[in-house]
Design a protein around this motif. Sequence first.
Motif, PDB file in Angstrom:
ATOM      1  N   UNK A 641       0.838  -1.210   0.000  1.00 39.90           N
ATOM      2  CA  UNK A 641       0.000   0.000   0.000  1.00 39.90           C
ATOM      3  C   UNK A 641       0.873   1.260   0.000  1.00 39.90           C
ATOM      4  N   UNK A 642       1.948   1.213   0.801  1.00 36.06           N
ATOM      5  CA  UNK A 642       2.873   2.347   0.812  1.00 36.06           C
ATOM      6  C   UNK A 642       3.524   2.514  -0.549  1.00 36.06           C
ATOM      7  N   UNK A 643       3.935   1.405  -1.120  1.00 34.30           N
ATOM      8  CA  UNK A 643       4.574   1.421  -2.436  1.00 34.30           C
ATOM      9  C   UNK A 643       3.641   2.023  -3.487  1.00 34.30           C
ATOM     10  N   UNK A 644       2.362   1.651  -3.404  1.00 31.19           N
ATOM     11  CA  UNK A 644       1.403   2.109  -4.411  1.00 31.19           C
ATOM     12  C   UNK A 644       0.947   3.548  -4.191  1.00 31.19           C
ATOM     13  N   UNK A 648       7.556   7.881  -3.459  1.00 27.55           N
ATOM     14  CA  UNK A 648       8.774   8.565  -3.007  1.00 27.55           C
ATOM     15  C   UNK A 648       9.175   8.119  -1.601  1.00 27.55           C
ATOM     16  N   UNK A 649       8.171   7.983  -0.708  1.00 26.02           N
ATOM     17  CA  UNK A 649       8.480   7.534   0.646  1.00 26.02           C
ATOM     18  C   UNK A 649       8.987   6.088   0.632  1.00 26.02           C
ATOM     19  N   UNK A 650       8.332   5.259  -0.166  1.00 22.82           N
ATOM     20  CA  UNK A 650       8.761   3.863  -0.261  1.00 22.82           C
ATOM     21  C   UNK A 650      10.196   3.779  -0.786  1.00 22.82           C
ATOM     22  N   UNK A 651      10.505   4.607  -1.761  1.00 26.11           N
ATOM     23  CA  UNK A 651      11.851   4.607  -2.338  1.00 26.11           C
ATOM     24  C   UNK A 651      12.890   4.987  -1.283  1.00 26.11           C
ATOM     25  N   UNK A 652      12.559   5.969  -0.461  1.00 24.66           N
ATOM     26  CA  UNK A 652      13.489   6.383   0.583  1.00 24.66           C
ATOM     27  C   UNK A 652      13.733   5.243   1.573  1.00 24.66           C
ATOM     28  N   UNK A 653      12.649   4.606   2.033  1.00 23.32           N
ATOM     29  CA  UNK A 653      12.775   3.478   2.950  1.00 23.32           C
ATOM     30  C   UNK A 653      13.641   2.368   2.324  1.00 23.32           C
ATOM     31  N   UNK A 654      13.368   2.075   1.073  1.00 22.48           N
ATOM     32  CA  UNK A 654      14.076   0.989   0.403  1.00 22.48           C
ATOM     33  C   UNK A 654      15.557   1.284   0.281  1.00 22.48           C
ATOM     34  N   UNK A 655      15.879   2.517  -0.092  1.00 21.40           N
ATOM     35  CA  UNK A 655      17.296   2.876  -0.200  1.00 21.40           C
ATOM     36  C   UNK A 655      17.988   2.764   1.159  1.00 21.40           C
ATOM     37  N   UNK A 656      17.313   3.229   2.206  1.00 18.81           N
ATOM     38  CA  UNK A 656      17.914   3.227   3.541  1.00 18.81           C
ATOM     39  C   UNK A 656      18.158   1.797   4.028  1.00 18.81           C
TER      40      UNK A 656
END
Length: 933
Positions: A641-644, A648-656
Amino acid sequence: MKQPPERLMPVRISEISEIVDTLSSIRRKRMNHTKKALQNVRGEVYTDLATLYCYSTDASIYQVMPAAVVCPADAKDVRECVKAAKELGISVTARAAGTNLAGSCLGKGIILDISKNMNHILGIVEKDGEFFVDVEPGVVINDLQEYLGEKGLFLPSDPSSSEICMVGGNIGTKASGAKSVKYGTTDDYVIDVEFVSADGEIIDTARAETIPDQISGGLLDLKKQILADTDTIACLESKKDVKTASGYNIMEMLDQDSTGGMIAHLMSGSVGTLGIFTRIRLKVLGIVSGTAISAIYFKKLYDASDAVQHIKKLDPVKIEMMDSTSLEIVRAEHPDMGIPANVRALFVEFEGDDRKSKIDDLERMIHERYDVCLIFSESEDEEVQERIWAVRKALVPILTNYDEDMKPDAFIDDVAVSVPDLAPLICDMHEIFEEYGITSAVYGHAGSGNLHIRPMLNLNDTRNIDLMPELVDRVYDVVFKYGGTMTGEHGMGRLRTMFLEKEWGRGIYGYMQQIKEIFDPDGILNPDVIFSDRQITDDIKYPTEYINKFEKKCINCGYCKSVCPISITLKGESGSRSFLQLARFRKLESPGHSESRSAGKMLNTCLGCLRCATRCPSHASIGELLFSQKTPPIYTRQAMRTWASNYNRFERYTRFFGRIGTPAARLLLGRDIPKIRRAPLVLDECMEQNPDAMNVAVFVGCASALFDDQVAEAMIRVLAKSGFNVFIPEQQCCGLPMIEEGLYDLVKDTARKNVAAFADERYDAIVTSCASCTMMLKKFEELLSEDELGDAAARVSSITYDIGEFLAKHLDDSILSGKKLDIRAAYHNPCHLAAAGVGNGGGILAKVVSEFVELDDGCCGGAGTYSFLHSDLSMKVFERKLDDIRKIDPDVIVTTCPSCELQFRHGLSRNGVDCEVRNIVEILDRYYNENRV
């Protein structure tokens, strides 16, 4: 005095539980007894309900639950199974590909799946200038043809299902195919067979000492008896010109001099009722090169039928027929094929150096004898020949999608008569179908008088199930009126036993029963498929409750098995078609917890590659069916749900978390993990716009946005240097991770956002360097078909391209006039690109590298997280690619799928193969750099 009705006492839950426990206990005891009897078998033995359910169906209209499934390792295992069946008092049924249309590979006892382990080509033998090949019964026909082709040989019998059907099944059903007009049936190439008898003896027809006296003596006595029966001989002679696979092969038995020859040819067409094949020797021929084809559209059916006997004198390889109903069905679906109205057609093929002169003779003869609408011939151009054949090949896929509630179920499917009787038979059959208001296509191998019939009847309607026996009876009555047969090449089975005596008469039927008695007096080998008192609707699987729309299209033909990586790797009844049965088992059969978990474990081996839908004639997607049945845990739903909703927030979490977890993941999983970007990806659009150039919107994709692999940057450079105006709209995930978890609501949300961003009329094309993104964007039209953004979604899907596909179509070739890169590049077409309808996204490579080859089509076993969660199975799938790569010895593997790139790098490194792996845009970028573009 009238007694009051008995009062029903309430049943407590505890009592129901006791009953269920008792039944389960009885079943467990039976399973244990069966396992004990099969304990000496070295191959796999299955008694769990989930596996049994997978083997309860084939390509027929029937469903029969077996007691056990065994995948024997060799002839000794087959012998052990037959002995165990005798001990248990149950039947044994041999099964190969499970593609039989008459229900002959189903049974209530032990199913012997010879496809899993007994599938080896044993070698070629040359004797007196002739060639023979020894095979086990589970060899796929196409695999055999490929093996023979490398040696300039081929097996003339060539059924249309050759990509999945197997040698044992073909001989068991006496199969043939379109080439039978010249080359005859599979039976004509059977030399010797090794088989296990009903007494558990291994018999080799080439070695007389292995043949029991009971069988040899019994057959010799029976042969004398038949030869002395003038009525029987007269009846058999009357059918000499009719291609038949009905009952036992008595005519060929009488023509054989040796007992071994008699047995070998009786086994052909016996559908496993006389013995179980373990090895087969077949005669093979030298390949004849060059083909020519002619399509002849007749105004009159009788002219088309009459022409067949004259065309046969020209020695054609094929004479295929389509009646007017069949042609109208294809014509309505494909108006661009140029099919005239109100016609019937013959498709004639010749081979060899004299093919063109034969085409000339054919056309001259047709014009002299008949008033035809059109003749179209081609002797050289293979692409034109394929377009001619496309008319004939288009029919069955159209029939599978003819009506949402109707399937082309085979319940009258394979009749044959002598060639002169074709036209009157077709007319009589259509009169019957018209009387019942049924549409039915009639087509087939006219050169051998063999017609395939597919009445379009909704068998989910119980009224039609009630009608079926009457309809079949009436059709067979007219077939038998012309001295015909109920099966020309599909063989016996549950579908036909009730008509066998009617076709052959009491005398010959009695002789066939004697043959069965000689070989199998106890009747344990595949009962109910040649002799029985059953009704045609017994064990019918209709009416059927469907899980959802994804299953409803499926006709259970099994063609998906030829492309499913799990089916190909694990063999047997595994992969795509079994996934469907397992899903049905869990959803509709209310299994116990342990059985449901067992089925779920097997279902989890699906890669989600969606290749099944690319081969399915009705475009059913087993992969999407499985997606739709998933219920992901709450943490997965929240992550998706966050990804969809907030990419941008999901991308930040994923990179971190990716940067923190990558080193540990590499160590734990023993795999190379891509480097995660430290900062968000920032791409610049082209500032200078060329008003005459195409405007290209780039869909970056999550992998390129998260992984620091420079693919996105290379794609922008390649598009700009190729002369296109490049735009990079605000975008979301394509939706693939959500659809793979069955979260269709989230998939549609992401689709709407992306459609809103990419539907801009300025954009002439949308391009991506990720196969999965390409597939999903092309799927937006289907996902949002009933949405207010439906029209916009349709436009987005229609202008979406894979980068290789796009450049091959729109790039000015003059830009690629520089020096080619001095490398051998092998291209792998990703599964999701194939699922998107892109057959070759790597063709552009031929213009920029010195050597370009394509890897054999098929899955590499990557599939995102699959390669981590199912590492061993993933690597088994990859082995096929590895074998191909070792033969080709490329410098670089090229693809357009991030997951495939990871799989290739890991698989090649693990096996010590020194080879680069690159996205296609990286190769093009390198080409431009070296040529200073």
